[in-house]
Design a protein around this motif. Structure first.
Motif, PDB file in Angstrom:
ATOM      1  N   ASP A   1      52.088  33.674  31.302  1.00 30.19           N
ATOM      2  CA  ASP A   1      52.635  32.251  31.473  1.00 30.19           C
ATOM      3  C   ASP A   1      53.910  32.037  30.394  1.00 30.19           C
ATOM      4  N   TYR A   2      53.500  32.308  29.316  1.00 24.36           N
ATOM      5  CA  TYR A   2      54.571  31.854  28.080  1.00 24.36           C
ATOM      6  C   TYR A   2      55.788  32.329  28.372  1.00 24.36           C
TER       7      TYR A   2
ATOM      8  N   THR B   1      49.383  24.967  25.417  1.00 22.67           N
ATOM      9  CA  THR B   1      48.578  24.310  26.660  1.00 22.67           C
ATOM     10  C   THR B   1      48.152  22.676  26.223  1.00 22.67           C
TER      11      THR B   1
ATOM     12  N   HIS C   1      49.090  32.911  22.124  1.00 21.55           N
ATOM     13  CA  HIS C   1      48.979  33.168  23.353  1.00 21.55           C
ATOM     14  C   HIS C   1      48.357  34.866  23.499  1.00 21.55           C
TER      15      HIS C   1
ATOM     16  N   PRO D   1      51.593  25.609  31.550  1.00 23.04           N
ATOM     17  CA  PRO D   1      50.753  26.592  31.886  1.00 23.04           C
ATOM     18  C   PRO D   1      50.075  26.601  32.861  1.00 23.04           C
TER      19      PRO D   1
ATOM     20  N   GLY E   1      46.738  30.153  24.999  1.00 21.61           N
ATOM     21  CA  GLY E   1      47.444  30.378  26.359  1.00 21.61           C
ATOM     22  C   GLY E   1      47.416  31.516  26.643  1.00 21.61           C
TER      23      GLY E   1
END
Ligand code: NAP
Ligand code: GDD
Length: 343
Positions: free
Chosen positions: A229-230, A250, A184, A305, A225
């Motif tokens: 978001d993570y 993702t 990510h 995601p 990703g």
């Protein structure tokens, strides 16, 4: 008010997680390594942000290689949740410094688990596990049941930590979870990881600040990703009724060449005129393909995601173009000054 302790708070993920937890009303404590030059650049804006009401962000000097500092910080911060994000996180560097990498990424986790177990076993513990543990992948896509086959000192160290987390959960009843995160990225990504290396170089090339970009294996494929978001998935894991391990990904896979295409196209450039292969950036053993199946996280955590590949590339390019513009403005200003001579 809930309290969280984050190791690796000065890193990419640490800074996004800090913002996220402050937004949830947490008091956030972080482990800061002493350094001769500043290492809080990713956090500086958080101090003055509206999220940091009442000074809820607090840093403590410490190191994963120093058990006494971990004991002291746990005692001072009294966290409900610990997020262990600290690591020597660069795979190629782990071939150059295998023993140091294992000391931080494997034994460091054990030191922290032991400190938590002895001081307060009710603390909820998140471990930054990695898709790099899948290494020479046994199946595609990879999920929580895919066997590990690590191909680097970094991957081996992360696999050791993964199993210690499982063992502390099973042996001592610790609420300890592994988040098996696939790659990510973000505008805050370290500049020697391939995505950021590409967006930094391409934007500087666009403004005439450099001409060449030296890379290694362009055929490697990753499931990329957005870090912002993570970090929400990390938090969600610690809010579950039971501790479990989760893949976060993702489900889409792109090659380094795809990343070059997307970046240079956005800048109306052709990467083939600028990229050269330098064997220095090849690894003794390569992880050719990573592609995650995050169905379990979707079902149990309600996590998905939000940022797609094109949006991620766009966000990084736009950010780095701004940095390149600032650099160019300083360069132009200096050049003008030089023309004028001393006044
Ligand atoms: P990062 O930007 O490299 O940040 C690493 C953090 O660890 C920094 O805050 C660093 O401090 C700290 N650190 C390093 N050695 C330490 C030590 N001995 N004691 C205390 N702190 C130490 O990494 P990231 O991308 O945010 O990743 C966060 C975690 O997730 C790492 O454990 C990484 O291995 C793992 N992970 C990352 C990804 C990814 O794609 N980003 C995917 C899977 C797993 P300094 O700032 O002082 O260097
Ligand atoms: N860094 C780098 N530099 N990588 C390059 C280069 C280069 O010049 N040229 C090609 N690559 C290739 C690497 O060989 C690798 O196959 C791929 O680009 C991605 O490299 P990195 O961005 O360094 O990431 P990584 O996949 O090795 O490791 C990252 O993801 C892991 C999760 O799978 C790190 O964030 C790890 O900490 C993380 O665990």
């Amino acid at each position: 008010m809930k309290r969280a302790l984050i190791t690796g708070i000065t890193g990419q993920d640490g800074s996004y997680l800090t913002e996220f937890l402050l937004g949830k009303g947490y008091e956030v404590h972080g482990v800061l390594r002493r350094s001769s030059s500043t290492n809080i650049d990713r956090l500086r804006h958080v101090y003055t942000s509206p999220q940091n009401t009442a000074g809820r962000l607090k840093l403590h000097y410490g190191d994963l290689n120093d058990s006494s500092s971990l004991d002291k910080i746990l005692d001072q911060s009294r966290p409900d949740e610990v997020y262990n994000l600290a690591a020597q996180s660069h795979v190629r560097v782990s071939f150059e410094q295998p023993i140091y990498t294992v000391d931080v990424d494997a034994l460091g986790t054990l030191r922290l688990l032991e400190a938590v177990r002895r001081q307060n076993p009710t603390i909820r513990f998140y471990q930054a596990s990695s898709s790099e543990m899948y290494g020479k992948v046994r199946e595609t896509p990879q999920d929580e049941n895919t066997p590990f086959a690590p191909r680097s000192p970094y991957g081996c160290a992360k696999a050791y930590s993964y199993w210690q987390v499982v063992n502390y959960r099973e042996s001592y009843g610790l609420f300890a979870c592994n988040g098996i995160l696939f790659n990510h990225e973000s505008p805050r990504r370290g500049e020697n990881f391939v995505t950021r290396k590409i967006t930094r170089a391409a934007t500087r090339i666009k403004l005439g600040l450099q001409d060449k970009l030296f890379l290694g294996n362009l055929d490697a494929k990753r499931d990329w990703g957005f870090a912002g978001d993570y970090v929400e998935a990390m938090w969600r894991m610690l809010q579950q009724p039971e501790a479990e391990d989760f893949v976060v990904a993702t489900g889409e896979c792109y090659s380094v060449k795809d990343f070059l295409d997307a970046t240079f196209e956005r800048l109306d450039l052709d990467w083939k005129s600028h990229v050269e292969i330098d064997p220095w950036y090849l690894r003794p053993a390569e992880v050719d393909l990573l592609l995650g199946n995050a169905a379990k996280a979707r079902e149990k955590l309600g996590w998905e995601p939000r940022t797609g590949f094109a949006e991620l590339v766009g966000m990084m390019v736009d950010h780095d173009l701004e940095l390149a513009r600032e650099e160019k403005a300083v360069q132009d200003f200096r050049a003008e000054g030089a023309d004028e001579g001393p006044s």
